[in-house]
Design an enzyme around this catalytic site. Structure first.
Site, PDB file in Angstrom:
ATOM      1  N   CYS A   6       0.842  -1.200   0.000  1.00 30.31           N
ATOM      2  CA  CYS A   6       0.000   0.000   0.000  1.00 30.31           C
ATOM      3  C   CYS A   6       0.878   1.252   0.000  1.00 30.31           C
ATOM      4  O   CYS A   6       1.036   1.918  -1.009  1.00 30.31           O
ATOM      5  CB  CYS A   6      -0.928  -0.007   1.213  1.00 30.31           C
ATOM      6  SG  CYS A   6      -2.313  -1.139   1.092  1.00 30.31           S
ATOM      7  N   GLU A  53       3.932   1.269   2.237  1.00 31.73           N
ATOM      8  CA  GLU A  53       5.021   0.940   3.138  1.00 31.73           C
ATOM      9  C   GLU A  53       6.386   1.163   2.493  1.00 31.73           C
ATOM     10  O   GLU A  53       6.622   0.777   1.363  1.00 31.73           O
ATOM     11  CB  GLU A  53       4.916  -0.514   3.596  1.00 31.73           C
ATOM     12  CG  GLU A  53       3.561  -0.882   4.164  1.00 31.73           C
ATOM     13  CD  GLU A  53       2.532  -1.266   3.114  1.00 31.73           C
ATOM     14  OE1 GLU A  53       2.258  -2.456   2.953  1.00 31.73           O
ATOM     15  OE2 GLU A  53       2.007  -0.355   2.450  1.00 31.73           O
TER      16      GLU A  53
END
Length: 789
Positions: free
Chosen positions: A434, A436
């Site tokens: 996502c 990170e």
């Protein structure tokens, strides 16, 4: 509307989006056969490698009509392999997958029979999921079952990472030679771990052979098909595939086409060795491809049209690969077919120069043309990024399907430097999954699960008791009415937070040890520094950097809850804590006055209001300090992320009515976004509030914003959008993404799904078809605040 650069990619895209996902049992069958043959006769890393090699030697090969990049995870597009050594699905699981309305997978009767007769008897008691739950404490089990936190590894393996440039500069014959040198240099006299290293290095060597065999098989298969074909164009394509597979993955790629094929072979290998959700990503694809692109263009063997066609063929391959099938809580964490490949474009180079090049624009054009869910795509925006590139990305984003997302390059670099990375490794990193952040090709950065921050506050108000599960979950520190002031309440929350995180990390440490012992990843270890150098597996601390993450969820919700309590109960004394708890117990029925004060007369996060924003900062700092720096099993440390995927829906389902006026079972806030409808002062106020969080202390934060198409229309709208992004990034915000769609369209799509089959929206760190979302998630997106400048 048919999408694609030409007929070839239009046809490939059509097949990809129209084929229904199905369960592929071939991997389970072949790995089971290999385990039965080798288990107990060799060391575990070698067992894993021999099983992987057996799979590569015997798996079905597929070359679809018109394909120029080859390789699938299943037998054909949209096949989802199972991983019984991780999670041995029951027959009930298969029935659920086959029949559920959303995120369904076709399961044949033949496959159900095979699962019952062959897979379950062998794997039911051996699977990692079984080992995990048998090893957890009662406290851990209670927290997990109550939705205090989730566990990423109960149906999938560690492996959240992205590749760097080494696979473009080395073939697997080169990697094999590196491994052989490392084997020769083992010191059995002075290194007490030498034998363990020998097993791991031998396993890596076997995996090199395995992927080389896979490529050679494809070369042979392409030639077989070419010999049978009577279509000269098709024959030429197949012979080209064969020529490419003669080179990669054994040797390093020699041209642009081979570079794409090299990555794709590696991607398939990584994601079929183990189910490493969040997937595997190609890192700086534009920068990796550009030297091949430029050389081929200069030498006259490639033109921009052919480069675009090949990139679209490559892009579609990602969309052919649904995320591995999930059930239970793991499905609720990420209820999507998306496998979370996240391609970064732009940013900077390792020497700090602007990283945008011709391939960067080619990627944007491909993304814009194909409009498919996978791969997730983002742009890294640095202070050196050309305005032209930023505006082109905004042009695509405002078309309303959620891609690309926007990331702050300077923030990413600073985050990685704060984690102890070198400047070169930090500049070579970025976002995967996502949002990170990691050092690509050099780091094992595992997400370990989501933490339900609002629920930890909730049980604090009820003396550690969870009304939803009916169990004592937390510490008994007193009931809400017992707290004499806000500071006492917040200190009690911090004690609960510490207690819960202790439970979570103790469990994580056991789980990491289970994977290290039972599920090494020798293939993935080949391409991550410094696994070969150390002679250690990726899952055992072999990577240069080893970071474990806990993802905080619901910061907007818990902030507004604490603000409501502090402002109304203690500061203004508009109602008592006992009255508030009674209202919450009644789900605010017949307590309209109290709820009205909370919803309409209370400071809320997202409005650039220091009263509420200071509470957000205090919650964030408490979470950060409780987690960051704790040691993990692999020799690294823990850090935090702030993202939910779809877990904010699940976490809301397990919480009663909360102090911010939220009703029972409703979703909590997603990412670091404000609560739905709470942000009433416009997008600039939102980013100012969000920027008061210290993003550089995290490994990633996720901010959603929603506009109607009219707001970002025209040149003024485009400029406003670009300026908002740059302003937020000047505030050191990590990430921002947009839904550009109006409420009316979403409501119509909800009522008439057949008329909106192609409608795509941004959910969290990914986009999905609106029709694929549960009604609760659809409602949550509909209810997000529509901002305007």
């Amino acid at each position: 509307m048919e999408r694609g650069f030409n007929n070839r990619t239009r046809n490939l895209r059509k097949l990809s989006v129209e084929t229904k996902p199905y369960i592929s049992m071939e991997r389970a069958k072949l790995f089971t056969e290999a385990y039965k043959k080798y288990e107990g006769k060799v060391e575990v890393p070698v067992l894993r490698a021999l099983s992987f090699k057996y799979f590569m030697e015997n798996r079905t090969l597929y070359i679809g009509r018109g394909e120029l990049i080859v390789g699938e995870k299943g037998e054909t597009p949209q096949g989802a392999p199972t991983f019984p050594e991780l999670c041995c699905h029951t027959l009930d699981d298969f029935e659920i997958m086959n029949s559920r309305d959303k995120i369904a997978f076709k399961v044949s009767d033949k496959d159900k029979k095979f699962q019952k007769q062959e897979i379950i008897p062998y794997w039911e008691k051996r699977a990692i999921k079984e080992k995990i739950f048998n090893s957890m404490t009662k406290e851990w089990i209670k927290c997990y079952e109550a939705g205090i936190f989730t566990e990423f590894m109960e149906q999938r393996a560690p492996g959240h990472t992205a590749g760097d440039g080494k696979i473009y500069n080395n073939g697997f014959l080169d990697f094999k030679k590196q491994i052989q040198r490392a084997l020769k240099e083992l010191d059995y006299k002075n290194d007490l771990k030498a034998f363990e290293k020998k097993s791991e290095l031998e396993a890596m060597e076997i995996c090199c052979d395995a992927i080389i065999i896979y490529g050679k098989r494809y070369a042979e298969y392409a030639r077989e098909l070419a010999a049978k074909s009577e279509d000269e164009k098709e024959k030429k394509d197949l012979l080209l595939i064969a020529e490419n597979c003669d080179i990669v993955p054994e040797k390093k790629p020699q041209n642009y086409h081979q570079a794409l094929q090299m990555y794709w072979f590696v991607h398939v290998a990584v994601t079929t060795e183990l189910n490493i959700w969040d997937a595997f990503s190609p890192g700086r694809l534009d920068q990796h491809l550009y030297p091949f692109y430029k050389r081929d263009i200069d030498n006259g063997i490639l033109n921009k049209e052919r480069a675009r066609e090949l990139l679209e063929c490559f892009w579609i391959k990602f969309n052919n690969e649904p995320a591995p099938p999930k059930v239970g809580v793991t499905l609720k964490e990420s209820s999507t077919y998306t496998d979370f490949v996240n391609i970064n474009t732009g940013g900077i180079t390792k020497d700090g120069s602007d990283g945008v090049n011709e391939v960067s624009y080619l990627i944007l054009d491909t993304m814009d043309e194909l409009k498919i869910l996978q791969p997730s795509s983002n742009v890294q925006i640095s202070r050196k990024t050309p305005q032209k590139f930023l505006k082109r990305a905004c042009e695509i984003s405002r078309k309303g399907w959620g891609q690309p997302a926007f990331y702050n390059t300077e923030a990413i670099v600073q985050e990685l430097l704060q984690m102890g990375k070198s400047i070169e490794d930090a500049r070579g990193g970025g976002a995967s999954g996502c949002v990170e952040t990691g050092a690509w090709g050099k780091e094992c950065y595992n997400l370990t699960g989501y933490l339900n921050l609002p629920k930890i506050l909730q049980i604090t108000l009820y003396n550690g008791f969870d009304n939803m599960s009916g169990k004592q979950i937390g510490l008994e520190l007193g009931y809400a009415k017992d707290f004499e002031n806000y500071e006492q309440l917040f200190q009690a929350f911090k004690k609960q937070l510490n207690y819960i995180i202790d439970i979570k990390i103790k469990g994580n440490n056991i789980i990491e040890a289970i994977y290290s012992k039972n599920m090494p990843s020798p293939f993935l270890s080949i391409i991550i520094d410094d696994c070969i150098l150390k002679g250690m597996d990726y899952n055992s601390g072999g990577a240069r950097y080893n970071t474990s993450y806990i993802q905080g969820v619901g910061i907007g919700t818990i902030t507004d809850c604490l603000s409501a309590i502090k402002y109304n109960v203690f500061d203004k004394k508009k109602f008592t804590m006992e009255q508030l708890i009674n209202a919450m117990d009644d789900n605010f029925e017949n307590h309209e006055f109290i709820r009205g004060l909370i919803l309409n007369k209370t400071p809320k996060y997202g409005n650039d209001d220091d009263y509420s924003d200071s509470i957000m900062k205090e919650v964030f700092e408490s979470f950060y300090l409780e987690v960051t720096g704790r040691k993990n099993v692999k020799g690294g440390v823990y850090r935090i992320d702030m993202l939910p995927t779809t877990c904010h829906i699940y976490f809301g389902e397990v919480i009663g009515a909360t102090a911010n006026g939220r009703l029972k079972n409703k979703p909590v806030s997603e990412g670091i976004s404000p609560e739905k409808g709470a942000d009433i002062n416009g997008p600039t106020a939102v980013i100012k509030s969000a920027a008061k969080m210290d993003h550089l202390k995290t490994g990633g934060t996720l901010l959603n914003q929603k506009f109607t198409p009219e707001v970002v229309a025209g040149e003024d709208g485009l400029s406003n959008m670009a300026n908002l992004i740059k302003t937020y990034f000047n505030f050191e915000g990590h990430h921002i993404q947009f839904n550009v769609i109006d409420r009316k369209t979403l409501l119509n799509a909800q009522k008439n799904p057949d008329e909106y089959k192609d409608l795509i929206v941004r959910v969290a760190g990914y986009s999905d078809h609106f029709n694929n979302l549960s009604k609760v998630l659809q409602d949550e997106i509909i209810e997000r605040t529509e901002q305007s400048f």
